[in-house]
Design a protein around this motif. Structure first.
Motif, mmCIF file in Angstrom:
data_model
loop_
_atom_site.group_PDB
_atom_site.id
_atom_site.type_symbol
_atom_site.label_atom_id
_atom_site.label_comp_id
_atom_site.label_asym_id
_atom_site.label_seq_id
_atom_site.Cartn_x
_atom_site.Cartn_y
_atom_site.Cartn_z
ATOM 1 N N ALA A 26 0.885 -1.346 -0.060
ATOM 2 C CA ALA A 26 -0.045 0.208 0.169
ATOM 3 C C ALA A 26 0.703 1.291 -0.081
ATOM 4 O O ALA A 26 0.711 2.194 -0.882
ATOM 5 N N ILE A 27 1.874 1.276 0.562
ATOM 6 C CA ILE A 27 2.764 2.456 0.933
ATOM 7 C C ILE A 27 3.514 2.349 -0.477
ATOM 8 O O ILE A 27 3.762 3.618 -0.916
ATOM 9 N N THR A 28 3.845 1.453 -1.237
ATOM 10 C CA THR A 28 4.579 1.531 -2.381
ATOM 11 C C THR A 28 3.909 2.044 -3.394
ATOM 12 O O THR A 28 4.034 2.856 -4.302
ATOM 13 N N TRP A 29 2.628 1.738 -3.534
ATOM 14 C CA TRP A 29 1.704 2.118 -4.456
ATOM 15 C C TRP A 29 1.216 3.559 -4.040
ATOM 16 O O TRP A 29 1.136 4.447 -5.224
ATOM 17 N N LEU A 30 1.056 4.010 -2.927
ATOM 18 C CA LEU A 30 0.947 5.489 -2.498
ATOM 19 C C LEU A 30 2.258 6.359 -3.056
ATOM 20 O O LEU A 30 1.813 7.476 -3.591
ATOM 21 N N ILE A 31 3.372 5.708 -2.881
ATOM 22 C CA ILE A 31 4.456 6.688 -3.329
ATOM 23 C C ILE A 31 4.651 6.783 -4.872
ATOM 24 O O ILE A 31 4.694 7.630 -5.484
ATOM 25 N N ILE A 46 -5.260 7.416 -5.128
ATOM 26 C CA ILE A 46 -4.579 8.067 -3.617
ATOM 27 C C ILE A 46 -5.709 7.770 -2.519
ATOM 28 O O ILE A 46 -5.579 7.252 -1.492
ATOM 29 N N ASP A 47 -6.915 8.192 -2.765
ATOM 30 C CA ASP A 47 -7.953 8.454 -1.738
ATOM 31 C C ASP A 47 -8.186 6.963 -1.262
ATOM 32 O O ASP A 47 -8.595 6.758 0.038
ATOM 33 N N SER A 48 -8.435 5.916 -2.444
ATOM 34 C CA SER A 48 -8.618 4.731 -2.023
ATOM 35 C C SER A 48 -7.545 4.077 -1.155
ATOM 36 O O SER A 48 -7.897 3.021 -0.200
ATOM 37 N N LEU A 49 -6.397 4.314 -1.427
ATOM 38 C CA LEU A 49 -5.205 3.720 -0.600
ATOM 39 C C LEU A 49 -5.163 4.074 0.753
ATOM 40 O O LEU A 49 -4.962 3.522 1.697
ATOM 41 N N LEU A 50 -5.446 5.474 0.858
ATOM 42 C CA LEU A 50 -5.351 6.259 2.066
ATOM 43 C C LEU A 50 -6.675 5.498 3.157
ATOM 44 O O LEU A 50 -6.286 5.102 4.255
ATOM 45 N N ALA A 51 -7.907 5.396 2.511
ATOM 46 C CA ALA A 51 -9.006 4.999 3.476
ATOM 47 C C ALA A 51 -8.744 3.493 3.705
ATOM 48 O O ALA A 51 -8.857 3.019 4.949
#
Length: 475
Positions: free
Chosen positions: A126-131, A322-327
């Motif tokens: 998840a963090i990798t995708w966010l980055i 990004i919003d989906s990953l954050l939630a």
């Protein structure tokens, strides 16, 4: 100047809509899973918008530029993950009607032996995708409008953190609906406009003369990337809480239809985007960063108006991911890290098993969203590597989760040992392949080794799991 105006307008729009939709998130259940009442239209839209990431609109052209025709086709195989997850989403909703996360399922299905490596993989991915999404935002704005990378990247992250913080899953799914419409319409317009500007026969002729391997059916790296990306797509969707949280949020019976329709709508998108990558060599456009080829070609062919249209499409695809990953990742942190720790500290003092109140979980989610935003911003700031090398580093990890998830959902015999060993050994060998061979085989190796280990361990040390225990909310 136009770039700054567009950036400001969309920033205000998404934050305002997020806050407006977020008024319905009056409880943690509403904040995390939108009250478990999402219908078919919103469910399909959020699946499409979330899967049309900046990776789709920026990596598909990069794949085509570097790997040829097979590269664009390779990226489109990620739609198979949506098709496969369609029936799985119904099974998930049936087994855990009050569930929140994928890690919760793995913990209750396999215990700590399976849940610990799965949690680590889920958080890391998840963090990798966010980055990678944050990097894409900065690269996009710099290529299309000249806004410096640090400025563009910062604005994208701050906007998404803000409206997700206020609205949770209600805001995410609500904005996804509008974003999916903008993305699909925008891509159709861009595709038609580009086709009117170039001669396909001329592109083919120049590629055949100057870069024939891009058209070769037997391009080895491209063929490996085809299967690697397909398995990466399966692993991404099967393991990621982005998709599980939506399965929990949709009304019973909606998930299978929504994910199947989402796959149909998504399938042609990377092929259309990939064509831009094939056109670049034929048009003689110099490309300094391969992952910016799509927006650069569109902007070059279509001028200022085309650049602004591409800006809108990719900005929406960024925000919807990004919003989906954050939630979804905040749900993991609260339900699978913070709450178990709180429960362990209060063991014996709360006989009903609920260690945190509704308001406490909501506060914890807010802190988690802010933390994830700051972390992704800090790591993305140096702008090191391309989107492919950053994202596919997690490929062997997610690929190793495919078999434990499928086996755990449908069969009683897979044991905690099988799940833990498959994820650990598959990840290790896949990462070896990433460094020793290349990113385009890492997911393939990780998934293959994980499958063999999972099958052997299930055969040698079978279990007999009772699926009815998963429906127990207090478990």
């Amino acid at each position: 100047m136009a770039g700054y105006v567009m950036l400001a307008c969309f920033s205000v729009l998404w934050v305002s809509l997020g806050i407006w939709w977020g008024r319905r998130a009056t409880s943690y259940d509403g904040f995390a899973v939108a009250g478990r009442n999402v219908g078919l239209a919103l469910g399909t839209a959020t699946a499409v918008a979330t899967w049309i990431t900046s990776n789709t609109t920026m990596l598909a052209p990069q794949f085509a530029l570097q790997l040829g025709v097979w590269g664009a086709v390779a990226y489109s195989t990620a739609s198979f993950g949506l098709f496969a997850f369609a029936p799985m989403s119904g099974r998930i909703r049936q087994l855990m009607p009050k569930g929140y996360t994928a890690v919760e399922f793995v913990r209750r299905r396999y215990g700590s032996m399976g849940s610990i490596p799965f949690l680590l993989i889920s958080i890391f991915y998840a963090i990798t995708w966010l980055i990678s999404m944050s990097m894409a935002g900065g690269k996009l704005l710099e290529v299309l409008s000249g806004i410096p990378y640090p400025v563009g990247m910062t604005v994208v992250v701050v906007v998404c953190v803000t409206y997700t913080l206020f609205g949770g899953m209600y805001a995410v799914i609500g904005t996804d609906f509008i974003q999916s419409l903008i993305i699909l319409i925008g891509l159709v317009v861009v595709a038609i406009a580009v086709l009117m500007q170039i001669d396909i026969a001329d592109v083919h002729s120049k590629l055949e003369t100057n870069r024939p391997m891009l058209l070769s059916v037997f391009f080895p790296a491209a063929l490996m990337a085809l299967f690697n990306n397909m398995l990466f797509g399966f692993g991404e969707i099967f393991h990621s809480n982005v998709w599980w949280s939506r399965a929990f949020a949709m009304r019973e019976g909606v998930g299978p239809k929504a994910y199947a329709l989402g796959g149909v709508l998504w399938l042609p998108v990377p092929i259309v985007a990939g064509f831009l990558g094939l056109a670049a060599p034929a048009l003689g456009i110099g490309i300094s960063q391969p992952d910016t080829v799509g927006p650069l070609v569109a902007a070059t062919l279509l001028g200022t108006g085309g650049a602004l249209l591409v800006f809108v499409v990719v900005f929406c695809s960024l925000a919807s991911s990004i919003d989906s990953l954050l939630a979804a990742t905040a749900d993991l942190i609260v339900n699978d890290m913070v709450e178990p720790i709180a429960k362990a500290k209060r063991a014996g003092t709360k006989p009903d098993g609920h260690a945190m109140s509704d308001s406490a979980k909501r506060r914890a989610s807010s802190f988690a969203i802010i933390f994830l935003g700051v972390l992704s911003w800090a790591v993305a700031f140096p702008n090191v590597g391309t989107l492919a090398t950053v994202l596919f580093f997690a490929g062997p990890m997610v690929g190793s989760c495919i078999w434990p998830i499928v086996g755990g959902l449908y069969f009683r015999r897979p044991s905690p040992l099988a799940a833990g060993a498959a994820m650990t050994i598959g990840t290790a060998t896949g990462l070896w392949a990433y460094f020793a061979i290349g990113w385009f085989v890492a997911s393939l190796v990780g998934a293959a080794v994980s499958g063999v280990v999972f099958a052997l361990a299930t055969w040698l040390a079978p279990a007999q799991f009772d699926f009815s225990t998963l429906a127990d909310e207090a478990a």
